[in-house]
Design a protein around this motif. Structure first.
Motif, PDB file in Angstrom:
ATOM      1  N   SER A   1      -8.503   6.322  -4.566  1.00 14.89           N
ATOM      2  CA  SER A   1      -7.268   6.218  -3.782  1.00 14.89           C
ATOM      3  C   SER A   1      -6.161   7.099  -4.342  1.00 14.89           C
ATOM      4  CB  SER A   1      -6.796   4.762  -3.737  1.00 14.89           C
ATOM      5  OG  SER A   1      -6.315   4.349  -5.001  1.00 14.89           O
TER       6      SER A   1
ATOM      7  N   GLY B   1      -0.125   3.539  -5.199  1.00 17.20           N
ATOM      8  CA  GLY B   1      -1.434   3.167  -5.716  1.00 17.20           C
ATOM      9  C   GLY B   1      -1.287   2.230  -6.907  1.00 17.20           C
TER      10      GLY B   1
ATOM     11  N   GLY C   1       0.790  -1.219   0.000  1.00 16.89           N
ATOM     12  CA  GLY C   1       0.000   0.000   0.000  1.00 16.89           C
ATOM     13  C   GLY C   1       0.823   1.269   0.000  1.00 16.89           C
TER      14      GLY C   1
END
Length: 252
Positions: A48, A17, A14
Protein backbone atom coordinates in the motif's frame (compact mmCIF):
# COMPACT_ATOMS: atom_id res chain seq x y z
CA UNK A 1 0.11 3.28 21.10
CA UNK A 2 0.77 6.85 22.31
CA UNK A 3 -0.84 8.22 19.14
CA UNK A 4 -2.80 11.41 18.59
CA UNK A 5 -6.49 11.00 17.84
CA UNK A 6 -5.98 12.61 14.42
CA UNK A 7 -3.41 9.96 13.44
CA UNK A 8 -5.82 7.16 14.31
CA UNK A 9 -8.63 8.85 12.36
CA UNK A 10 -6.41 9.27 9.28
CA UNK A 11 -5.39 5.60 9.39
CA UNK A 12 -8.99 4.41 9.85
CA UNK A 13 -10.20 6.59 6.96
CA UNK A 14 -7.41 5.36 4.71
CA UNK A 15 -6.04 8.84 4.03
CA UNK A 16 -2.59 7.73 5.18
CA UNK A 17 -0.81 4.39 5.21
CA UNK A 18 0.45 2.54 8.24
CA UNK A 19 4.01 1.49 8.93
CA UNK A 20 4.76 -2.19 9.42
CA UNK A 21 6.03 -1.40 12.94
CA UNK A 22 2.75 0.27 13.91
CA UNK A 23 0.80 -2.54 12.27
CA UNK A 24 2.62 -5.23 14.23
CA UNK A 25 1.92 -3.34 17.47
CA UNK A 26 -1.77 -3.00 16.61
CA UNK A 27 -2.11 -6.67 15.70
CA UNK A 28 -0.51 -7.65 19.01
CA UNK A 29 -2.94 -5.33 20.84
CA UNK A 30 -5.88 -6.86 18.95
CA UNK A 31 -4.71 -10.37 19.83
CA UNK A 32 -3.88 -11.39 16.26
CA UNK A 33 -1.00 -13.87 16.58
CA UNK A 34 -1.54 -16.26 13.68
CA UNK A 35 1.64 -15.93 11.61
CA UNK A 36 -0.11 -16.44 8.26
CA UNK A 37 -2.60 -13.63 8.98
CA UNK A 38 0.10 -11.33 10.32
CA UNK A 39 2.37 -11.88 7.32
CA UNK A 40 -0.49 -11.32 4.86
CA UNK A 41 -1.35 -8.00 6.50
CA UNK A 42 2.30 -6.96 6.58
CA UNK A 43 2.55 -7.65 2.84
CA UNK A 44 -0.55 -5.49 2.28
CA UNK A 45 0.94 -2.68 4.37
CA UNK A 46 4.13 -2.77 2.33
CA UNK A 47 2.35 -2.82 -1.04
CA UNK A 48 0.00 0.00 0.00
CA UNK A 49 3.00 2.30 0.42
CA UNK A 50 4.08 1.77 -3.19
CA UNK A 51 3.07 4.46 -5.66
CA UNK A 52 0.35 3.21 -8.05
CA UNK A 53 0.90 3.67 -11.78
CA UNK A 54 -1.67 6.49 -11.94
CA UNK A 55 0.16 8.63 -9.34
CA UNK A 56 2.12 10.24 -12.19
CA UNK A 57 -1.13 11.48 -13.75
CA UNK A 58 -2.87 12.53 -10.52
CA UNK A 59 -3.14 16.24 -11.34
CA UNK A 60 -4.92 15.39 -14.61
CA UNK A 61 -7.48 12.97 -13.14
CA UNK A 62 -10.99 14.47 -13.15
CA UNK A 63 -12.03 13.66 -9.54
CA UNK A 64 -10.88 11.90 -6.38
CA UNK A 65 -13.63 9.30 -6.85
CA UNK A 66 -12.19 8.49 -10.29
CA UNK A 67 -8.79 7.97 -8.68
CA UNK A 68 -10.42 5.62 -6.17
CA UNK A 69 -12.04 3.79 -9.10
CA UNK A 70 -8.60 3.07 -10.57
CA UNK A 71 -7.57 1.44 -7.31
CA UNK A 72 -10.78 -0.57 -7.12
CA UNK A 73 -10.41 -1.77 -10.72
CA UNK A 74 -6.97 -3.10 -9.86
CA UNK A 75 -8.46 -5.22 -7.05
CA UNK A 76 -11.72 -6.30 -8.71
CA UNK A 77 -12.50 -9.89 -9.68
CA UNK A 78 -15.30 -8.73 -11.99
CA UNK A 79 -16.40 -5.44 -13.54
CA UNK A 80 -19.90 -5.10 -14.96
CA UNK A 81 -21.13 -1.98 -16.72
CA UNK A 82 -24.00 -0.53 -18.72
CA UNK A 83 -23.58 2.09 -21.44
CA UNK A 84 -26.37 3.55 -23.56
CA UNK A 85 -24.49 6.16 -25.64
CA UNK A 86 -20.74 5.40 -25.66
CA UNK A 87 -18.48 2.39 -26.02
CA UNK A 88 -16.98 1.83 -22.52
CA UNK A 89 -13.54 3.39 -22.14
CA UNK A 90 -11.94 0.06 -21.30
CA UNK A 91 -13.06 -1.33 -24.69
CA UNK A 92 -12.33 1.68 -26.90
CA UNK A 93 -9.86 1.75 -29.76
CA UNK A 94 -7.37 4.60 -29.69
CA UNK A 95 -9.04 6.43 -32.60
CA UNK A 96 -12.50 6.23 -31.01
CA UNK A 97 -11.02 7.20 -27.64
CA UNK A 98 -9.24 10.26 -29.05
CA UNK A 99 -12.45 11.48 -30.67
CA UNK A 100 -14.52 11.00 -27.50
CA UNK A 101 -12.00 12.54 -25.11
CA UNK A 102 -11.43 15.48 -27.42
CA UNK A 103 -15.16 16.14 -27.44
CA UNK A 104 -15.95 15.81 -23.72
CA UNK A 105 -12.97 17.64 -22.17
CA UNK A 106 -14.21 21.12 -21.31
CA UNK A 107 -12.89 24.31 -22.89
CA UNK A 108 -10.69 25.11 -19.89
CA UNK A 109 -8.56 22.00 -20.43
CA UNK A 110 -5.94 22.11 -23.15
CA UNK A 111 -4.78 19.44 -25.60
CA UNK A 112 -2.22 18.25 -23.04
CA UNK A 113 -5.05 17.16 -20.73
CA UNK A 114 -6.69 15.20 -23.56
CA UNK A 115 -3.42 13.43 -24.33
CA UNK A 116 -2.84 12.55 -20.68
CA UNK A 117 -6.38 11.21 -20.23
CA UNK A 118 -5.91 9.11 -23.35
CA UNK A 119 -2.69 7.72 -21.93
CA UNK A 120 -4.41 6.95 -18.61
CA UNK A 121 -7.20 5.10 -20.41
CA UNK A 122 -4.72 3.02 -22.40
CA UNK A 123 -2.84 2.20 -19.19
CA UNK A 124 -6.14 1.11 -17.59
CA UNK A 125 -6.78 -1.22 -20.51
CA UNK A 126 -3.31 -2.78 -20.31
CA UNK A 127 -3.33 -3.15 -16.53
CA UNK A 128 -6.74 -4.81 -16.54
CA UNK A 129 -6.68 -7.04 -19.59
CA UNK A 130 -3.03 -7.80 -20.24
CA UNK A 131 -2.00 -8.74 -16.70
CA UNK A 132 -2.22 -11.99 -14.79
CA UNK A 133 -5.48 -12.44 -12.91
CA UNK A 134 -7.42 -10.11 -15.22
CA UNK A 135 -11.00 -9.55 -14.00
CA UNK A 136 -14.11 -10.72 -15.79
CA UNK A 137 -15.47 -7.76 -17.75
CA UNK A 138 -19.16 -7.87 -18.64
CA UNK A 139 -20.87 -5.01 -20.47
CA UNK A 140 -24.39 -4.34 -21.65
CA UNK A 141 -24.71 -1.94 -24.60
CA UNK A 142 -27.66 -0.44 -26.39
CA UNK A 143 -27.72 -1.06 -30.16
CA UNK A 144 -27.79 2.73 -30.62
CA UNK A 145 -24.28 2.85 -29.15
CA UNK A 146 -23.03 0.67 -31.99
CA UNK A 147 -24.67 2.83 -34.66
CA UNK A 148 -23.76 6.26 -33.28
CA UNK A 149 -20.96 7.42 -35.57
CA UNK A 150 -17.84 8.71 -33.81
CA UNK A 151 -15.75 10.79 -36.24
CA UNK A 152 -16.20 8.59 -39.32
CA UNK A 153 -17.58 5.25 -40.56
CA UNK A 154 -14.02 3.93 -40.76
CA UNK A 155 -13.37 4.68 -37.08
CA UNK A 156 -16.66 3.02 -36.14
CA UNK A 157 -15.96 -0.07 -38.21
CA UNK A 158 -12.56 -0.48 -36.56
CA UNK A 159 -14.15 -0.01 -33.13
CA UNK A 160 -16.92 -2.53 -33.75
CA UNK A 161 -14.56 -5.18 -35.11
CA UNK A 162 -12.41 -4.59 -32.01
CA UNK A 163 -15.49 -5.20 -29.83
CA UNK A 164 -16.37 -8.37 -31.71
CA UNK A 165 -12.82 -9.70 -31.31
CA UNK A 166 -12.81 -8.86 -27.59
CA UNK A 167 -16.07 -10.75 -27.21
CA UNK A 168 -14.30 -13.96 -28.18
CA UNK A 169 -12.17 -13.79 -25.03
CA UNK A 170 -13.18 -15.99 -22.13
CA UNK A 171 -13.10 -13.17 -19.55
CA UNK A 172 -15.06 -10.61 -21.62
CA UNK A 173 -18.80 -10.73 -22.26
CA UNK A 174 -20.47 -8.07 -24.41
CA UNK A 175 -24.27 -8.20 -24.62
CA UNK A 176 -26.32 -5.89 -26.83
CA UNK A 177 -29.89 -4.75 -26.23
CA UNK A 178 -31.36 -4.67 -29.78
CA UNK A 179 -33.89 -2.14 -30.99
CA UNK A 180 -36.39 -4.98 -31.20
CA UNK A 181 -36.30 -5.32 -27.39
CA UNK A 182 -38.36 -2.14 -27.16
CA UNK A 183 -38.13 0.76 -24.69
CA UNK A 184 -36.67 0.26 -21.23
CA UNK A 185 -35.72 2.27 -18.15
CA UNK A 186 -32.10 2.82 -17.19
CA UNK A 187 -30.20 5.07 -14.79
CA UNK A 188 -27.35 6.16 -17.04
CA UNK A 189 -23.78 4.91 -17.11
CA UNK A 190 -22.59 2.86 -14.14
CA UNK A 191 -20.10 0.18 -13.18
CA UNK A 192 -20.58 -2.62 -10.65
CA UNK A 193 -17.29 -3.87 -9.23
CA UNK A 194 -17.06 -7.12 -7.27
CA UNK A 195 -14.07 -8.38 -5.30
CA UNK A 196 -12.68 -11.71 -4.14
CA UNK A 197 -13.33 -12.85 -0.60
CA UNK A 198 -15.81 -11.10 1.67
CA UNK A 199 -15.34 -7.56 0.35
CA UNK A 200 -18.76 -6.20 -0.72
CA UNK A 201 -19.37 -4.86 -4.24
CA UNK A 202 -19.44 -1.14 -5.04
CA UNK A 203 -21.05 0.94 -7.78
CA UNK A 204 -19.38 3.77 -9.68
CA UNK A 205 -21.73 6.34 -11.23
CA UNK A 206 -20.63 8.74 -13.93
CA UNK A 207 -22.45 11.50 -15.76
CA UNK A 208 -21.84 14.96 -17.21
CA UNK A 209 -21.82 16.74 -13.84
CA UNK A 210 -20.28 14.40 -11.29
CA UNK A 211 -19.11 10.91 -10.49
CA UNK A 212 -19.73 8.98 -7.29
CA UNK A 213 -18.82 5.74 -5.58
CA UNK A 214 -21.68 3.94 -3.82
CA UNK A 215 -21.05 1.21 -1.26
CA UNK A 216 -24.31 1.13 0.73
CA UNK A 217 -25.73 -2.37 0.44
CA UNK A 218 -29.33 -1.40 -0.33
CA UNK A 219 -28.28 1.02 -3.09
CA UNK A 220 -25.81 -1.44 -4.62
CA UNK A 221 -28.54 -4.10 -4.71
CA UNK A 222 -30.76 -1.77 -6.76
CA UNK A 223 -28.07 -1.53 -9.44
CA UNK A 224 -27.54 -5.30 -9.35
CA UNK A 225 -31.26 -5.74 -10.01
CA UNK A 226 -31.21 -3.10 -12.75
CA UNK A 227 -28.30 -4.84 -14.46
CA UNK A 228 -30.13 -8.17 -14.28
CA UNK A 229 -33.21 -6.58 -15.88
CA UNK A 230 -31.12 -5.06 -18.68
CA UNK A 231 -29.46 -8.41 -19.38
CA UNK A 232 -32.83 -10.08 -19.78
CA UNK A 233 -33.50 -7.74 -22.70
CA UNK A 234 -30.08 -8.27 -24.27
CA UNK A 235 -28.93 -10.83 -26.82
CA UNK A 236 -26.54 -13.48 -25.55
CA UNK A 237 -22.79 -13.29 -26.17
CA UNK A 238 -22.82 -15.13 -29.50
CA UNK A 239 -25.86 -13.30 -30.88
CA UNK A 240 -24.39 -9.97 -29.77
CA UNK A 241 -21.11 -10.68 -31.54
CA UNK A 242 -23.00 -11.50 -34.72
CA UNK A 243 -24.98 -8.24 -34.52
CA UNK A 244 -21.81 -6.22 -33.86
CA UNK A 245 -20.10 -7.71 -36.93
CA UNK A 246 -23.22 -7.12 -39.05
CA UNK A 247 -23.31 -3.43 -38.09
CA UNK A 248 -19.53 -3.17 -38.68
CA UNK A 249 -20.10 -4.43 -42.26
CA UNK A 250 -22.66 -1.65 -42.75
CA UNK A 251 -19.89 0.88 -42.13
CA UNK A 252 -17.82 -0.37 -45.08
Amino acid sequence: MDWSLSKLIRIEKGTVGISTTDLRSLLAHYGVHDSESVNALIRLAKSSRERPWWATYREHLPTTDFEKLLGLEAEASSIETFQSTLIPGLLQTQAYMRYVLGGIVNDVAGPESVEVREEVRLRRQRSLFESDGAPVFRVVLDEATLRRVAQSPAVMREQLLHLADLNTRSNIVIEVIPFTAGPYVDSGTFQLLSFPGADPPVVYLENAWYDELIDKKDQVQKYEQLLANLRRRALDKGQSEALIRKIADEFR
